[in-house]
Design a protein around this motif. Structure first.
Motif, PDB file in Angstrom:
ATOM      1  N   GLU A   1      -1.652  -4.678  -7.735  1.00  0.00           N
ATOM      2  CA  GLU A   1      -2.913  -5.393  -7.531  1.00  0.00           C
ATOM      3  C   GLU A   1      -2.841  -6.803  -8.113  1.00  0.00           C
ATOM      4  O   GLU A   1      -3.269  -7.778  -7.482  1.00  0.00           O
ATOM      5  CB  GLU A   1      -4.071  -4.628  -8.160  1.00  0.00           C
ATOM      6  N   ARG A   2      -2.274  -6.924  -9.297  1.00  0.00           N
ATOM      7  CA  ARG A   2      -2.136  -8.244  -9.919  1.00  0.00           C
ATOM      8  C   ARG A   2      -1.212  -9.145  -9.113  1.00  0.00           C
ATOM      9  O   ARG A   2      -1.479 -10.334  -8.933  1.00  0.00           O
ATOM     10  CB  ARG A   2      -1.636  -8.111 -11.351  1.00  0.00           C
TER      11      ARG A   2
ATOM     12  N   ALA B   1      -0.595  -8.916  -5.832  1.00  0.00           N
ATOM     13  CA  ALA B   1      -1.285  -9.259  -4.589  1.00  0.00           C
ATOM     14  C   ALA B   1      -2.333 -10.345  -4.828  1.00  0.00           C
ATOM     15  O   ALA B   1      -2.456 -11.288  -4.041  1.00  0.00           O
ATOM     16  CB  ALA B   1      -1.930  -8.009  -3.985  1.00  0.00           C
ATOM     17  N   THR B   2      -3.074 -10.237  -5.921  1.00  0.00           N
ATOM     18  CA  THR B   2      -4.070 -11.256  -6.254  1.00  0.00           C
ATOM     19  C   THR B   2      -3.402 -12.593  -6.537  1.00  0.00           C
ATOM     20  O   THR B   2      -3.853 -13.641  -6.089  1.00  0.00           O
ATOM     21  CB  THR B   2      -4.907 -10.805  -7.461  1.00  0.00           C
TER      22      THR B   2
ATOM     23  N   VAL C   1       2.309   1.787  -3.468  1.00  0.00           N
ATOM     24  CA  VAL C   1       1.320   2.323  -4.419  1.00  0.00           C
ATOM     25  C   VAL C   1       1.012   3.782  -4.114  1.00  0.00           C
ATOM     26  O   VAL C   1       0.839   4.590  -5.035  1.00  0.00           O
ATOM     27  CB  VAL C   1       0.036   1.463  -4.427  1.00  0.00           C
TER      28      VAL C   1
ATOM     29  N   GLU D   1      -0.125   0.818  -9.632  1.00  0.00           N
ATOM     30  CA  GLU D   1      -1.263   0.261  -8.912  1.00  0.00           C
ATOM     31  C   GLU D   1      -1.758  -1.044  -9.541  1.00  0.00           C
ATOM     32  O   GLU D   1      -1.997  -2.025  -8.839  1.00  0.00           O
ATOM     33  CB  GLU D   1      -2.402   1.271  -8.857  1.00  0.00           C
ATOM     34  N   ASP D   2      -1.908  -1.072 -10.850  1.00  0.00           N
ATOM     35  CA  ASP D   2      -2.405  -2.286 -11.507  1.00  0.00           C
ATOM     36  C   ASP D   2      -1.459  -3.462 -11.321  1.00  0.00           C
ATOM     37  O   ASP D   2      -1.893  -4.581 -11.037  1.00  0.00           O
ATOM     38  CB  ASP D   2      -2.637  -2.049 -13.001  1.00  0.00           C
TER      39      ASP D   2
ATOM     40  N   ARG E   1       0.835  -1.212   0.000  1.00  0.00           N
ATOM     41  CA  ARG E   1       0.000   0.000   0.000  1.00  0.00           C
ATOM     42  C   ARG E   1       0.867   1.259   0.000  1.00  0.00           C
ATOM     43  O   ARG E   1       0.585   2.217  -0.728  1.00  0.00           O
ATOM     44  CB  ARG E   1      -0.915   0.018   1.218  1.00  0.00           C
TER      45      ARG E   1
END
Length: 60
Positions: free
Chosen positions: A44-45, A47-48, A33, A40-41, A30
């Motif tokens: 996020e990818r 982390a997923t 970012v 950010e993208d 976080r």
């Protein structure tokens, strides 16, 4: 070798013996970012990907 491997190798060399919690990792992602919103993208990818690394069937 990908360019990103250098950063991964540095991480392993500097912190490879440490143990951290996923809460700590989430806080650091976080913060990254917040300082670098253009990533950010990608974060996020990542982390997923890490969250679903247990073989979830519904991972896309």
């Amino acid at each position: 070798m990908y360019f990103t491997d250098r950063g991964i190798e540095e991480l392993e060399d500097r912190r490879g013996d440490e143990e951290i919690s996923f809460g700590y990792l989430a806080d650091r992602l976080r913060a990254f970012v917040d300082e670098n919103p253009q990533f950010e993208d990608a974060v996020e990818r990542l982390a997923t990907y890490l969250a679903r690394d247990d073989g979830d069937a519904d991972a896309d």
